[in-house]
Motif scaffolding. Structure first.
Motif, PDB file in Angstrom:
ATOM      1  N   GLY A   6      -1.367  -3.793  10.785  1.00 15.29           N
ATOM      2  CA  GLY A   6      -0.270  -4.280  10.550  1.00 15.29           C
ATOM      3  C   GLY A   6      -0.390  -4.688   9.102  1.00 15.29           C
ATOM      4  N   ALA A   7      -0.713  -3.645   8.440  1.00 17.14           N
ATOM      5  CA  ALA A   7      -0.829  -3.989   7.023  1.00 17.14           C
ATOM      6  C   ALA A   7      -1.940  -4.923   6.322  1.00 17.14           C
ATOM      7  N   SER A   8      -2.979  -4.843   7.262  1.00 20.34           N
ATOM      8  CA  SER A   8      -3.878  -5.991   6.727  1.00 20.34           C
ATOM      9  C   SER A   8      -4.982  -5.345   6.017  1.00 20.34           C
ATOM     10  N   PHE A   9      -5.614  -4.224   6.562  1.00 25.03           N
ATOM     11  CA  PHE A   9      -6.814  -3.652   5.962  1.00 25.03           C
ATOM     12  C   PHE A   9      -6.639  -2.261   5.625  1.00 25.03           C
ATOM     13  N   PRO A  10      -7.082  -2.008   4.421  1.00 19.26           N
ATOM     14  CA  PRO A  10      -6.954  -0.474   4.040  1.00 19.26           C
ATOM     15  C   PRO A  10      -8.237   0.285   4.534  1.00 19.26           C
ATOM     16  N   SER A  11      -7.824   1.518   4.941  1.00 21.07           N
ATOM     17  CA  SER A  11      -9.062   2.285   5.554  1.00 21.07           C
ATOM     18  C   SER A  11      -8.902   3.929   5.095  1.00 21.07           C
ATOM     19  N   ILE A  12      -9.772   4.782   5.658  1.00 18.77           N
ATOM     20  CA  ILE A  12      -9.380   5.953   5.489  1.00 18.77           C
ATOM     21  C   ILE A  12      -9.830   6.932   6.766  1.00 18.77           C
ATOM     22  N   ILE A  13      -9.110   7.731   7.047  1.00 21.16           N
ATOM     23  CA  ILE A  13      -9.015   8.712   8.071  1.00 21.16           C
ATOM     24  C   ILE A  13      -9.256  10.151   7.902  1.00 21.16           C
ATOM     25  N   SER A  14     -10.261  10.795   8.369  1.00 19.37           N
ATOM     26  CA  SER A  14     -10.644  12.136   7.989  1.00 19.37           C
ATOM     27  C   SER A  14     -10.189  12.878   9.155  1.00 19.37           C
ATOM     28  N   VAL A  15      -9.763  14.340   8.699  1.00 15.02           N
ATOM     29  CA  VAL A  15      -9.588  15.364   9.586  1.00 15.02           C
ATOM     30  C   VAL A  15     -10.131  16.665   9.030  1.00 15.02           C
ATOM     31  N   VAL A  16     -10.632  17.522  10.152  1.00  8.22           N
ATOM     32  CA  VAL A  16     -11.219  18.788   9.615  1.00  8.22           C
ATOM     33  C   VAL A  16     -10.206  20.112  10.221  1.00  8.22           C
ATOM     34  N   TYR A  53       8.670   2.332 -11.112  1.00 13.07           N
ATOM     35  CA  TYR A  53       8.405   0.772 -10.793  1.00 13.07           C
ATOM     36  C   TYR A  53       7.754   0.780  -9.589  1.00 13.07           C
ATOM     37  N   VAL A  54       6.575   0.168  -9.425  1.00 10.79           N
ATOM     38  CA  VAL A  54       6.091   0.116  -8.138  1.00 10.79           C
ATOM     39  C   VAL A  54       6.082  -1.425  -7.592  1.00 10.79           C
ATOM     40  N   GLY A  55       7.001  -2.012  -6.894  1.00  9.88           N
ATOM     41  CA  GLY A  55       6.995  -3.193  -6.536  1.00  9.88           C
ATOM     42  C   GLY A  55       7.567  -4.304  -7.656  1.00  9.88           C
ATOM     43  N   GLN A  56       7.500  -5.510  -7.662  1.00 14.98           N
ATOM     44  CA  GLN A  56       8.403  -6.409  -8.726  1.00 14.98           C
ATOM     45  C   GLN A  56       7.466  -6.782  -9.839  1.00 14.98           C
ATOM     46  N   THR A  57       6.606  -5.827 -10.394  1.00 11.37           N
ATOM     47  CA  THR A  57       5.697  -6.092 -11.441  1.00 11.37           C
ATOM     48  C   THR A  57       6.227  -5.918 -12.673  1.00 11.37           C
ATOM     49  N   GLY A  58       7.349  -5.069 -12.907  1.00 11.54           N
ATOM     50  CA  GLY A  58       7.888  -4.736 -14.284  1.00 11.54           C
ATOM     51  C   GLY A  58       7.315  -3.573 -15.012  1.00 11.54           C
ATOM     52  N   ILE A  59       6.227  -3.124 -14.340  1.00 14.00           N
ATOM     53  CA  ILE A  59       5.221  -2.090 -15.033  1.00 14.00           C
ATOM     54  C   ILE A  59       5.834  -0.802 -14.762  1.00 14.00           C
ATOM     55  N   LEU A  60       6.102   0.096 -15.560  1.00 14.12           N
ATOM     56  CA  LEU A  60       6.391   1.557 -15.203  1.00 14.12           C
ATOM     57  C   LEU A  60       5.326   2.256 -15.016  1.00 14.12           C
ATOM     58  N   GLU A  61       4.932   2.756 -14.183  1.00 14.44           N
ATOM     59  CA  GLU A  61       3.872   3.582 -13.729  1.00 14.44           C
ATOM     60  C   GLU A  61       3.820   5.099 -14.006  1.00 14.44           C
ATOM     61  N   LYS A  62       3.295   5.650 -14.984  1.00 10.49           N
ATOM     62  CA  LYS A  62       3.682   7.172 -15.073  1.00 10.49           C
ATOM     63  C   LYS A  62       2.447   7.864 -14.676  1.00 10.49           C
ATOM     64  N   ASN A  63       1.082   7.238 -14.888  1.00  5.40           N
ATOM     65  CA  ASN A  63      -0.186   8.125 -14.178  1.00  5.40           C
ATOM     66  C   ASN A  63      -0.949   6.826 -13.696  1.00  5.40           C
ATOM     67  N   ILE A  64      -1.945   7.393 -12.505  1.00  8.61           N
ATOM     68  CA  ILE A  64      -2.756   6.355 -11.924  1.00  8.61           C
ATOM     69  C   ILE A  64      -3.959   6.874 -12.001  1.00  8.61           C
ATOM     70  N   ASP A  65      -4.929   6.406 -12.596  1.00  7.44           N
ATOM     71  CA  ASP A  65      -6.169   7.141 -12.839  1.00  7.44           C
ATOM     72  C   ASP A  65      -7.289   7.194 -11.150  1.00  7.44           C
ATOM     73  N   ALA A  83       3.726  -5.685   1.322  1.00  5.86           N
ATOM     74  CA  ALA A  83       3.326  -4.797   2.220  1.00  5.86           C
ATOM     75  C   ALA A  83       3.802  -3.268   1.861  1.00  5.86           C
ATOM     76  N   GLU A  84       4.860  -3.127   1.403  1.00  4.23           N
ATOM     77  CA  GLU A  84       5.171  -1.646   0.953  1.00  4.23           C
ATOM     78  C   GLU A  84       4.384  -1.411  -0.026  1.00  4.23           C
ATOM     79  N   THR A  85       4.251  -2.104  -1.213  1.00  2.00           N
ATOM     80  CA  THR A  85       3.645  -1.767  -2.103  1.00  2.00           C
ATOM     81  C   THR A  85       2.138  -1.357  -1.979  1.00  2.00           C
ATOM     82  N   SER A  86       1.457  -2.056  -0.947  1.00  5.01           N
ATOM     83  CA  SER A  86       0.157  -1.878  -0.493  1.00  5.01           C
ATOM     84  C   SER A  86      -0.015  -0.532   0.291  1.00  5.01           C
ATOM     85  N   HIS A  87       1.131  -0.078   0.876  1.00  8.42           N
ATOM     86  CA  HIS A  87       1.154   1.081   1.750  1.00  8.42           C
ATOM     87  C   HIS A  87       1.547   2.253   1.025  1.00  8.42           C
TER      88      HIS A  87
END
Length: 267
Positions: A115-125, A228-240, A195-199
């Motif tokens: 329920g949007a509590s823990f980030p994780s990774i799932i892999s498929v081949v 703009y992602v979430g209510q940060t007021g920051i315009l996101e163009k690139n994410i490293d 929760a939406e921003t995290s997702h």
């Protein structure tokens, strides 16, 4: 000279004779008692020795059983299922990607657990179709989400397909590879709750796990770069894209599942 008459001591003589006679009478009885006592002692010693030997044998047997129990652990049950996996051990049930063939490609998705509590990774081949890894990654999102729906007991949230309209591999001005993400025009990312921003962010973060050396992600909406992602007021163009975050992973098992998943810590 007149010789003095010797006195004869009759009483001591009688006493000596009586003592000798009594000793003669008691000797066989004493011998029998001594023999009986000696025999009883020998039997007791033998019995004690037997008890001691039995005790030693029982102790040795007990030690052997303990050693045997330690040296013969229960063999793990075999499980032939294959599919989505993100664990390296099978003490409950879990899977890990050990190797891929030349005609295969490894796709990794950033997801949220519990329920949007823990980030994780799932892999498929999958079998490679010759397209670049970003295109194959996008085409398999519906398949991965369908798996999550069919195995809801795993507690894995679906990848938010509705947030995005397209993913594309691009080449930047400095000839490095990057990923272009077009956000759906109908999505108001500026009003995202936590929760939406995290997702959203976890999904974008998926590309740092792919085999290609992508440098960053470029965000577009309405054919314009920057959102703009979430209510940060920051315009996101690139994410490293960070390759090494040095974050720890913990095992996560939902209450309804016996499968282990890797949950990433936030710090």
């Amino acid at each position: 000279m007149n010789k003095r008459k010797k006195k004869v001591w009759i009483v001591p003589t009688i006493a000596s004779v009586a003592a000798a006679l009594l000793l003669f009478i008691l000797a066989p009885s004493l011998m029998n008692n001594m023999n009986s006592s000696s025999s009883d002692s020998a039997e007791m010693a033998q019995e004690n020795s037997k008890i001691a030997m039995d005790t030693e044998k029982k102790e040795a047997a007990s030690k052997d059983e303990s050693i045997s129990a330690l040296q013969e652990p229960e063999e793990p049950k075999q499980d032939d299922d294959v599919g989505i996996f993100s664990s390296e051990e099978k003490s409950i049930q879990g899977y890990a990607v050990n190797s891929i063939e030349d005609n295969q490609v490894l796709l990794t998705y950033g997801v949220l657990l519990g329920g949007a509590s823990f980030p994780s990774i799932i892999s498929v081949v999958i079998e490679s179709n010759g397209e670049n890894v970003v295109e194959q990654w996008q085409k398999n999102v519906p398949i991965v989400n369908n798996f999550f729906r069919e195995h809801s007991d795993l507690g894995i949230d679906e990848i938010p397909e509705s947030y995005f309209s397209d993913f594309e591999e691009i080449v930047t001005k400095d000839n490095s590879k990057a990923v272009r993400i077009d956000v759906s025009n109908s999505v108001n990312t500026e009003s995202f709750a936590t929760a939406e921003t995290s997702h959203f962010s976890i999904t974008v973060d998926s590309f740092r796990y792919l085999s290609e050396d992508y440098q960053h992600v470029e965000l577009f909406q309405n054919n314009q770069q920057g959102i703009y992602v979430g209510q940060t007021g920051i315009l996101e163009k690139n994410i490293d894209i960070e390759k090494d975050t040095k974050k720890a992973y913990l095992y996560y098992v939902s209450e309804e599942s016996n499968y282990k998943l890797l949950a990433q810590t936030y710090n």
